[in-house]
Design a protein around this motif. Sequence first.
Motif, PDB file in Angstrom:
ATOM      1  N   PHE A 188      -4.683  -2.632   2.367  1.00 46.96           N
ATOM      2  CA  PHE A 188      -5.046  -1.585   1.414  1.00 46.96           C
ATOM      3  C   PHE A 188      -6.107  -0.673   2.007  1.00 46.96           C
ATOM      4  O   PHE A 188      -6.019   0.558   1.895  1.00 46.96           O
ATOM      5  CB  PHE A 188      -5.549  -2.204   0.107  1.00 46.96           C
ATOM      6  CG  PHE A 188      -4.466  -2.473  -0.904  1.00 46.96           C
ATOM      7  CD1 PHE A 188      -4.403  -1.750  -2.083  1.00 46.96           C
ATOM      8  CD2 PHE A 188      -3.501  -3.448  -0.685  1.00 46.96           C
ATOM      9  CE1 PHE A 188      -3.402  -1.988  -3.022  1.00 46.96           C
ATOM     10  CE2 PHE A 188      -2.508  -3.705  -1.608  1.00 46.96           C
ATOM     11  CZ  PHE A 188      -2.449  -2.976  -2.789  1.00 46.96           C
ATOM     12  N   PRO A 236       0.801  -1.226   0.000  1.00 42.21           N
ATOM     13  CA  PRO A 236       0.000   0.000   0.000  1.00 42.21           C
ATOM     14  C   PRO A 236       0.835   1.278   0.000  1.00 42.21           C
ATOM     15  O   PRO A 236       0.461   2.257  -0.649  1.00 42.21           O
ATOM     16  CB  PRO A 236      -0.837  -0.131   1.277  1.00 42.21           C
ATOM     17  CG  PRO A 236      -0.957  -1.598   1.484  1.00 42.21           C
ATOM     18  CD  PRO A 236       0.362  -2.164   1.058  1.00 42.21           C
ATOM     19  N   GLU A 262      -0.024   3.834  -3.024  1.00 41.04           N
ATOM     20  CA  GLU A 262      -0.676   5.114  -2.755  1.00 41.04           C
ATOM     21  C   GLU A 262       0.021   6.292  -3.436  1.00 41.04           C
ATOM     22  O   GLU A 262      -0.575   7.364  -3.560  1.00 41.04           O
ATOM     23  CB  GLU A 262      -0.766   5.349  -1.247  1.00 41.04           C
ATOM     24  CG  GLU A 262       0.560   5.560  -0.557  1.00 41.04           C
ATOM     25  CD  GLU A 262       0.408   5.711   0.955  1.00 41.04           C
ATOM     26  OE1 GLU A 262      -0.753   5.649   1.426  1.00 41.04           O
ATOM     27  OE2 GLU A 262       1.429   5.863   1.649  1.00 41.04           O
ATOM     28  N   ILE A 306      -7.007   2.891   0.455  1.00 39.03           N
ATOM     29  CA  ILE A 306      -6.992   2.572  -0.973  1.00 39.03           C
ATOM     30  C   ILE A 306      -8.098   1.560  -1.271  1.00 39.03           C
ATOM     31  O   ILE A 306      -8.167   0.496  -0.633  1.00 39.03           O
ATOM     32  CB  ILE A 306      -5.625   1.991  -1.400  1.00 39.03           C
ATOM     33  CG1 ILE A 306      -4.500   2.959  -1.068  1.00 39.03           C
ATOM     34  CG2 ILE A 306      -5.630   1.665  -2.897  1.00 39.03           C
ATOM     35  CD1 ILE A 306      -3.118   2.371  -1.240  1.00 39.03           C
ATOM     36  N   PHE A 339      -9.764  -1.478  -2.787  1.00 39.44           N
ATOM     37  CA  PHE A 339      -9.137  -2.750  -3.158  1.00 39.44           C
ATOM     38  C   PHE A 339     -10.121  -3.564  -3.992  1.00 39.44           C
ATOM     39  O   PHE A 339     -11.164  -4.005  -3.499  1.00 39.44           O
ATOM     40  CB  PHE A 339      -8.758  -3.512  -1.882  1.00 39.44           C
ATOM     41  CG  PHE A 339      -8.086  -4.838  -2.104  1.00 39.44           C
ATOM     42  CD1 PHE A 339      -6.750  -4.923  -2.459  1.00 39.44           C
ATOM     43  CD2 PHE A 339      -8.792  -6.027  -1.931  1.00 39.44           C
ATOM     44  CE1 PHE A 339      -6.126  -6.151  -2.636  1.00 39.44           C
ATOM     45  CE2 PHE A 339      -8.180  -7.266  -2.109  1.00 39.44           C
ATOM     46  CZ  PHE A 339      -6.843  -7.326  -2.467  1.00 39.44           C
TER      47      PHE A 339
END
Length: 365
Positions: free
Chosen positions: A52, A22, A26, A57, A59
């Motif tokens: 994640f 991650p 990112e 983020i 996923f």
Amino acid sequence: MQKIIMSPSRYVQGAGEVGKLPEHVEKFGSSALVLMSGTMMRTKADQLKASFEAAGIKFTPEKFNGECSKVEIARLQEIVKAEGCDVIVGIGGGKTLDTAKATAHYQKLPVVIAPSIASTDAPCSALSVIYTEDGVFDEYLVLPKNPEIVIMDTDIIKTAPARLFISGMGDALATYFEAQATVDSNGTTMSGAHPTRSALALARLCYDILIEDGLKAKLAIEAATCTPAVENVIEANTYLSGVGFESGGLAAAHAIHNGFTVLSECHHMYHGEKVAFGTLVQLIMENRSTEDIEEVIDFCLSVGLPITLAELGCTEPTPEKIMAVAVAAADPGETIHNMPFDVDADSVYAAIMAADALGRLYLCE
């Protein structure tokens, strides 16, 4: 004369690196399509989802369907558009990674690559090898850029099947010989430019590491351990071979691999296993010294790479079958024409049969 050297923006190798995905992803986006091999989907999806999402983020996991084909790439593009993904992550073997790179290319998105095995030089390259749905070589898709990041997690790689690691050595084995042939012929690389001295030096280092550390690394991997020899061979299989082939050039060995994809009985063999035999064929075509050929054969025997047609699955090598391989390998668009002499199907056929005869002789000793 234009010369180009290409490589990923960053290459990271170490234990536990997939857990840090991650923080790499990112930098490029907030919604990731994460394409995974079946094994990675089963063993890492839940862990990755948590990491994640903890990083903020989105996923979107997707299981790779098994072939880097135009159909699979199109399927994934639809998912990217439906989910609003702005970065692609590939986790798995060579075909998984090639598919992730191709999908990112067509969607004009960044791509982060995390191999689960050190079995090919695909991870670092600006190239995807496209196959038909039946596993027959279709074309090379040359990409405008290399992956943003390649992450090699040695904790994962050391537990993968040893045969895959050995196959990676077979793929890497060809790097120096193909790059040297391309230099000798003043041929071009996948970028369309000429080889660089840096790439040839990296290709030679790749070969030297295999000869020095290959057997030691094989034995360590069979014990699911990561030693300095394993670290060196992972780098050779992945980074050195990747930059070496892409900026040094491909020649006969990989074209002969592509030729063998026309034989269904060879489909169960890994890419690097066929490339290793293709390397032996290339050395026969070049009429290399007995010393050079013996060094390659001894290496293959020590780590378990095929040196005969029977070991590739072709137990009945009829003239018709081998000529079909030779015709495909000598196709006008193939890299075999980077050899520093004229090549046709007849000369490829002769070299394949001679390499098989030589391999059988050494197996009997």
